[in-house]
Design an enzyme around this catalytic site. Structure first.
Site, PDB file in Angstrom:
ATOM      1  N   PHE A 185       0.856  -1.195   0.000  1.00 20.05           N
ATOM      2  CA  PHE A 185       0.000   0.000   0.000  1.00 20.05           C
ATOM      3  C   PHE A 185       0.885   1.236   0.000  1.00 20.05           C
ATOM      4  CE2 PHE A 185      -2.376   3.499   1.823  1.00 20.05           C
ATOM      5  CZ  PHE A 185      -3.573   3.425   1.123  1.00 20.05           C
ATOM      6  N   ASP A 197       9.530   2.372   1.741  1.00 21.55           N
ATOM      7  CA  ASP A 197       8.353   3.108   2.206  1.00 21.55           C
ATOM      8  C   ASP A 197       8.186   2.805   3.690  1.00 21.55           C
ATOM      9  OD1 ASP A 197       5.955   4.203   2.857  1.00 21.55           O
ATOM     10  OD2 ASP A 197       4.803   3.307   1.228  1.00 21.55           O
ATOM     11  N   LYS A 223       3.231   9.689   9.032  1.00 24.97           N
ATOM     12  CA  LYS A 223       2.573   9.150  10.231  1.00 24.97           C
ATOM     13  C   LYS A 223       3.286   9.462  11.557  1.00 24.97           C
ATOM     14  CE  LYS A 223       0.145   5.378   7.816  1.00 24.97           C
ATOM     15  NZ  LYS A 223      -1.276   5.464   8.090  1.00 24.97           N
TER      16      LYS A 223
HETATM   17  N1  PMP Z   1       2.564   4.200   2.495  1.00 24.60           N
HETATM   18  C1  PMP Z   1       2.261   3.375   3.502  1.00 24.60           C
HETATM   19  C2  PMP Z   1       3.163   2.216   3.784  1.00 24.60           C
HETATM   20  C3  PMP Z   1       1.124   3.586   4.293  1.00 24.60           C
HETATM   21  O1  PMP Z   1       0.828   2.749   5.292  1.00 24.60           O
HETATM   22  C4  PMP Z   1       0.296   4.709   4.007  1.00 24.60           C
HETATM   23  C5  PMP Z   1      -0.952   5.009   4.814  1.00 24.60           C
HETATM   24  N2  PMP Z   1      -1.597   3.946   5.386  1.00 24.60           N
HETATM   25  C6  PMP Z   1       0.656   5.548   2.947  1.00 24.60           C
HETATM   26  C7  PMP Z   1       1.798   5.272   2.218  1.00 24.60           C
HETATM   27  C8  PMP Z   1      -0.168   6.761   2.606  1.00 24.60           C
HETATM   28  O2  PMP Z   1      -0.088   7.712   3.622  1.00 24.60           O
HETATM   29  P1  PMP Z   1      -1.193   8.853   3.758  1.00 24.60           P
HETATM   30  O3  PMP Z   1      -2.473   8.180   4.181  1.00 24.60           O
HETATM   31  O4  PMP Z   1      -0.644   9.794   4.811  1.00 24.60           O
HETATM   32  O5  PMP Z   1      -1.311   9.501   2.448  1.00 24.60           O
END
Ligand code: PMP
Length: 431
Positions: free
Chosen positions: A138, A239, A268
């Site tokens: 994701f 990521d 986050k």
């Molecule tokens: N990459 C990862 C690994 C994530 O877990 C998330 C959010 N769950 C995102 C990208 C996207 O982040 P955001 O919701 O702040 O756009």
């Protein structure tokens, strides 16, 4: 006083249904690991806003830093009138992110935006277009984020053509019969059948798949990816949006494997509840984009930057990496102790305090989203907020604040055990 039901009815009329919701309890206030809803009900928070408040809701140091910043200025736009705190936080991240080389950083606002920028930077630096990601991964809800994400429903379905030149390879998950060798073979086949490695700008990988189900990348696989990238001039992007900032017992999860990425995306947990994201990477690569090509009006908001400085201080002062390991061990031990009585438990896993339990049907052995959902509902009734994940929606992930008080953690473990046992007996009596 509004009730949860009243607000829920208004929400249904006012908010687009595409904004999914995991609970229908409306927050009134929160403190460290507890949330109170508008009706005064109290919940122990094992979601932490999806791995955001690793340092707890309203950590006093974070709030103090933000208040101090509010009294000075709230927004000038770093591209217009810059501020030192932004530079200082970049210096801190450049030191913290693994890799024995010069690094630079850019700040943006969300995880998805960090992903977008990492791909822009990788393409500018390599002058190549293709990107490889993993099934089940994701990477956000923007167009490139969606394209990279390895799960169709609900993330991509209905949203039309995805940005091209994105390829997916199976993520190695032994539990599901996909070995490291299988994934590497798929990559070799991809290079033969679909895309010349000389055209690949980047491979992007989560060190622990988050939304995909909390599967940790095997060290051998991560190291081999690094070698493949080096061989073909491909950039490795880690990521760390969900895995970062003490969650796995390290500042960044790739530290578990001794692998350094060329580019790292973070968000986050970085700013403890204030919107801030970053891309940090090799200085020469980060400098590939032209001035003006990166950034954004709110990128590196002074509020988020102030919060992030405090978060990094708290992680250090309160030894949250060590605490994540000890909390995670206690949680995993408690779950292990239920295995004999709960045949639906297929797996218990996860580094540090990024833990998960996976449920399969006891008879068919197939993924059991039913057990998982029933557990989430049962725990919520008893005052514990849990999140699910996984491409089969049969995984409960545990993401409590790492600052959770011992007594409250114990209480949460008791609720969790009681909920699992009750769901088992309800399911058992039906079968
Ligand atoms: N990459 C990862 C690994 C994530 O877990 C998330 C959010 N769950 C995102 C990208 C996207 O982040 P955001 O919701 O702040 O756009």
């Amino acid at each position: 006083m509004s009730t949860n039901l009243d607000i829920q009815a208004r929400k249904t009329d006012a908010i687009a249904r595409g904004v999914g919701m995991m609970t229908q309890v409306y927050a009134d206030r929160a403190e460290n690991s507890e949330i109170w809803d508008v009706e005064g009900n109290r919940y122990i928070d094992f979601a932490a806003g999806i791995a955001v408040v690793n340092t707890g809701h309203r950590h006093p140091k974070v709030i103090e830093a933000v208040k101090a910043q509010l009294d000075k200025f709230t927004h000038t736009c770093h591209q217009v009138v810059p501020y030192e705190n932004y530079v200082a936080l970049a210096e801190r991240l450049n030191k913290l992110v693994p890799g024995n080389f010069a690094k630079k950083t850019v700040f943006v606002t969300t995880g998805a935006e960090a992903i977008e920028n990492s791909i822009k930077i990788a393409r500018a630096a390599t002058k190549r277009a293709a990107v490889i990601a993993f099934s089940g991964g994701f990477h956000g809800r923007t167009f490139m984020g969606m394209s990279l994400t390895g799960k169709v429903f609900p993330y991509k379905a209905g949203f039309g053509a995805m940005p091209g030149d994105v390829y997916h390879v199976p993520f190695p998950i032994d539990l599901h019969g996909v070995t490291v060798e299988d994934s590497l073979n798929a990559l070799t086949t991809l290079f033969k059948a679909d895309v010349d490695p000389q055209r690949v700008a980047a491979i992007i990988v989560e060190p622990v798949q988050g939304e995909g189900g909390f599967y940790q990348v095997p060290t051998a696989f991560f190291k081999t990816l690094r070698e493949i990238c080096d061989k073909h001039g491909i950039l490795l992007i880690a990521d760390e949006v969900q895995t970062g900032f003490a969650r796995t017992g390290k500042i960044l999860a790739m530290e578990h494997h001794g692998v350094a990425a060329d580019l790292t995306t973070m968000a986050k947990g970085l700013a403890g509840g204030f919107p801030l994201a970053a891309v940090t990477g090799r200085a020469d690569i980060m400098d590939a984009a032209n001035p003006g090509g990166l950034g954004g009006t709110y990128g590196g908001s002074p509020i988020g930057i102030a919060a992030a400085h405090a978060v990094l201080d708290v992680i250090d002062e309160e030894q949250l990496c060590e605490r994540a390991v000890s909390l995670g061990n206690r949680l995993k031990q408690r779950l292990q102790s239920l295995r004999d009585d709960v045949p639906e438990i297929a797996d218990i896993r996860g580094p540090g305090f990024m833990n998960a339990i996976e449920f399969n049907d006891a008879i068919s052995g197939k993924p059991s989203p039913e057990f998982t959902n029933a557990l989430r509902a049962k725990a919520q009734e008893k005052g514990l907020l849990l999140l699910s994940c996984g491409i089969h929606a049969n995984v409960i992930r545990f993401l409590a604040p790492i600052t959770i008080q011992d007594g409250i953690f114990q209480e949460a473990l008791d609720i969790l055990e009681a909920s699992i046992r009750e769901v088992r007996s309800e399911v058992g009596s039906k079968s």
